[in-house]
Scaffold this active site. Structure first.
Site, short mmCIF file in Angstrom:
data_model
loop_
_atom_site.label_atom_id
_atom_site.label_comp_id
_atom_site.label_asym_id
_atom_site.label_seq_id
_atom_site.Cartn_x
_atom_site.Cartn_y
_atom_site.Cartn_z
N ASP A 1 0.06 5.14 0.86
CA ASP A 1 -0.31 6.16 1.83
C ASP A 1 -0.45 5.54 3.29
O ASP A 1 -1.26 4.65 3.46
CB ASP A 1 -1.78 6.89 1.65
CG ASP A 1 -1.88 7.50 0.44
OD1 ASP A 1 -0.78 8.32 0.27
OD2 ASP A 1 -2.92 7.35 -0.38
N ASP B 1 0.82 -1.15 0.10
CA ASP B 1 0.12 0.01 0.12
C ASP B 1 1.04 1.10 -0.01
O ASP B 1 1.89 1.18 0.40
CB ASP B 1 -0.99 -0.08 1.11
CG ASP B 1 -1.58 1.16 1.48
OD1 ASP B 1 -2.26 1.86 0.33
OD2 ASP B 1 -1.84 1.80 2.47
#
Ligand code: BG6
Ligand code: MG
Length: 215
Positions: free
Chosen positions: A10, A8
């Protein structure tokens, strides 16, 4: 051993989860809406418009705005966010991430990014990481946000692998659910999950090691 690590962006590769929170907070404050860090947990991994709808729902204001007004609110939030990420540099890569990417490359393990953010390329470029991954899946490559598994499955497919060959690293409940639904092993970073727990739970990216992640 796993054949690919899917990151991922953020809150895992860099702390932009904090900037998303600040940008929404500025918008919420300007409208007199309640929005705190606990509310923000529900927004992690969720698309921009879905995030706005959650804030409106929390404030019983879902029916108060036209689609055009909601688009304008999303634009204001994104303008706030783009200003905050303007100063990102490679020094903002979270601890342990560069080492993990290096180790993966050394061991022939593929890497990908699974981010529903429309700003993903710009963030990765500021961090000097745009060309370090074998594949990047962002908002343009998918139709459904996390917790739908689509973005993780798109990464596996692009790498020519099956879900069981991959491990995903996430800092949100929606992301962990997406990884599990894609049939992958999950690593959670400082995340509280009320559904199935991550297969490996770490407090910080500092604790990431190649062996722990790919076992
Ligand atoms: C995700 C974030 O990565 O991207 C969410 O966790 C954010 O908080 C989503 O809403 C969409 O980002 P953007 O940059 O397209 O508004
Ligand atoms: Mg995240």
């Amino acid at each position: 051993m796993k054949k690919a690590i899917i990151f991922d962006l953020d809150g895992v590769i860099t702390d932009t989860a904090q900037f998303h929170f600040e940008a929404w907070k500025m918008l919420a404050d300007s409208l007199g809406f309640k929005f705190d860090r606990a509310d923000n947990e529900r927004l992690k991994g969720v698309s921009r418009m879905d995030s706005l709808n959650i804030i409106l729902e929390i404030n019983n204001a879902l029916d108060r705005f036209s689609p055009e007004e909601k688009e304008a609110m999303c634009k204001t939030k994104n303008d706030n966010y783009v200003e905050l990420i303007g100063r990102l540099t490679p020094a903002d890569i979270l601890p342990g991430i560069s080492e993990l990417i290096d180790d993966a490359e050394r061991h022939g393990v593929k890497t990908a990014v699974a981010s529903v953010s429309k700003n993903a390329s710009s963030v990765l470029s500021s961090l000097g990481l745009l060309h370090r991954f074998d594949y990047i899946a962002d908002a343009k490559k998918i139709t459904k946000s996390k917790p739908d598994p689509e973005i993780f499955s798109v990464c596996a497919e692009a790498l020519g692998l099956e879900g069981k060959d991959c491990v995903g690293i996430e800092d949100s409940q929606a992301g962990i659910e997406a990884i599990h639904s894609a049939g992958m092993r999950s690593v959670g970073i400082n995340v509280t999950v009320t559904s199935r727990k991550p297969d490996l739970e770490l407090r910080s990216t500092k604790e990431l090691t190649f062996d722990l992640v790919t076992e």
